[in-house]
Design a protein around this motif. Structure first.
Motif, short mmCIF file in Angstrom:
data_model
loop_
_atom_site.label_atom_id
_atom_site.label_comp_id
_atom_site.label_asym_id
_atom_site.label_seq_id
_atom_site.Cartn_x
_atom_site.Cartn_y
_atom_site.Cartn_z
N ALA A 46 0.84 -1.17 0.00
CA ALA A 46 0.00 0.00 0.00
C ALA A 46 0.88 1.22 0.00
CB ALA A 46 -0.86 0.00 1.24
N GLU A 223 -9.41 0.56 -2.91
CA GLU A 223 -8.44 0.24 -1.87
C GLU A 223 -8.54 -1.18 -1.36
OE1 GLU A 223 -5.93 1.62 -0.60
OE2 GLU A 223 -6.05 3.59 -1.50
N THR A 224 -9.73 -1.56 -0.93
CA THR A 224 -9.84 -2.86 -0.23
C THR A 224 -11.10 -3.64 -0.61
OG1 THR A 224 -10.97 -1.83 1.66
CG2 THR A 224 -8.56 -2.00 1.78
N SER A 233 -0.68 -2.97 4.43
CA SER A 233 0.27 -3.01 3.32
C SER A 233 1.67 -3.25 3.87
CB SER A 233 0.24 -1.68 2.56
OG SER A 233 0.95 -0.69 3.29
N GLN A 242 -7.13 2.33 4.07
CA GLN A 242 -5.68 2.28 3.93
C GLN A 242 -4.97 3.58 4.31
OE1 GLN A 242 -3.51 -0.74 2.64
NE2 GLN A 242 -5.15 -1.13 4.10
#
Length: 334
Positions: A46, A223-224, A233, A242
């Motif tokens: 990340a 992001e997720t 990350s 994140q």
């Protein structure tokens, strides 16, 4: 993805720097559409410095092999009587006419299934899950095969062609940021919180900070995959939106970075401080300094503005991971 970020800035701290590699990007989620997602749900890299969106960079087809497929499933509860649903590993079309037909029929059926679904009263029904998964796989397949996609999209009605181009552009960009990982890597995923609950968080944050709910939803999606990716990350970005620890301390409003409600509010706070809603490109670039990431988030957000059903479709896109041994899907219907 590697996350080579720029030095952390005192004002407003940047989410992840580097090459725009987000946690989701490693996993190759929808973005899909986001695409996409995209990079989806494992302990991937990340952005090292602020709430970095894990850009879904998982390849866009549903299974490790696009040709692996089970026979179509029979209609399930919630589907129209007699309607056949695509199995989780249904084959993907390899010629433009069939791809165009599959996209048109799948999207039409998915929209109708979403209209029948009452998100406030329960989890997605089987027809929504299967149709959304197949739609995601079709877009991922199209993202990898440009000539096939261009010829197929030319056969679609204008509105659907525009949707397809946005989704595939977002996925293609995020996939370009993805790097295969070892098959032995440990992937941490979990179920997403209910769609209606997350939508409530996005809309509350919009009312407080003026950041459009569609943009916030798109960030979490990229992001997720709406919180399905559990891992931090490699650089230490945390939670469904994140955030790097230093950025969370500055913008998290004292909340819990792992709590979806708090994470969404912190992201809205950070984006507002970085220029949203006046300049979404500037704000999102602060969140993750990658133009590809910014483009993907805005493309998915545009789809949700055009048709709120896109939010529920994206919500049902799953987490994929690209390994050196092939692509794998980590979440979703069996």
């Amino acid at each position: 993805m590697d996350d080579l970020r720029r030095p952390f800035r005192a004002r407003p701290p940047k989410p992840r720097t580097g090459r725009g590699r987000t946690l989701a990007c490693l996993l190759l989620v929808s973005s899909a559409v986001a695409g996409t997602s995209g990079c989806g749900a494992t302990a991937t890299t990340a952005a090292p410095s602020s709430p970095s969106p894990a850009s879904s960079s998982v390849p866009s087809s549903g299974s490790a092999k696009a040709t692996d497929a089970a026979p179509a499933a029979t209609a399930s509860a919630g589907a129209s009587a007699g309607q056949a649903l695509p199995a989780p590993g249904a084959p993907l079309p390899t010629d433009p006419a069939r791809l165009a037909t599959a996209l048109r029929d799948t999207t039409t059926a998915l929209n109708a299934a979403i209209d029948r679904w009452r998100p406030s009263t329960g989890a997605p029904p089987r027809d929504v899950e299967l149709l959304a998964l197949y739609q995601q796989r079709l877009y991922r397949h199209a993202a990898r095969h440009r000539a096939l996609a261009d010829r197929a999209f030319a056969r679609l009605p204008a509105a659907l062609a525009a949707q397809a181009k946005d989704n595939v552009s977002a996925l293609r960009g995020l996939l370009a940021l993805t790097r295969p990982i070892k098959p032995s890597a440990v992937f941490k995923v979990q179920a997403a919180r209910p769609a209606a609950e997350l939508l409530g968080h996005f809309k509350r944050a919009e009312r407080r900070f003026g950041v459009e709910w569609e943009v916030l939803a798109s960030v979490m999606f990229v992001e997720t995959k709406f919180g399905r990716v559990r891992a931090d990350s490699h650089a230490g970005a945390q939670g469904p939106m994140q955030f790097m620890p230093a950025t969370w301390r500055a913008y998290g409003l004292g909340g819990d970075v792992q709590n979806p409600r708090d994470a969404v509010m912190g992201a809205a706070n950070y984006l507002h401080a970085s220029g949203a809603p006046r300049d979404y490109r500037r704000a999102l670039h602060a969140y993750n300094p990658s133009q590809t990431y910014v483009d993907a988030v805005l493309l998915h957000a545009r789809q949700m503005r055009r048709d709120p059903r896109a939010y529920y479709a994206y919500y049902n896109w799953q987490v994929f991971v690209l390994t050196t041994a092939g692509e794998r899907r980590l979440t979703g219907p069996k």
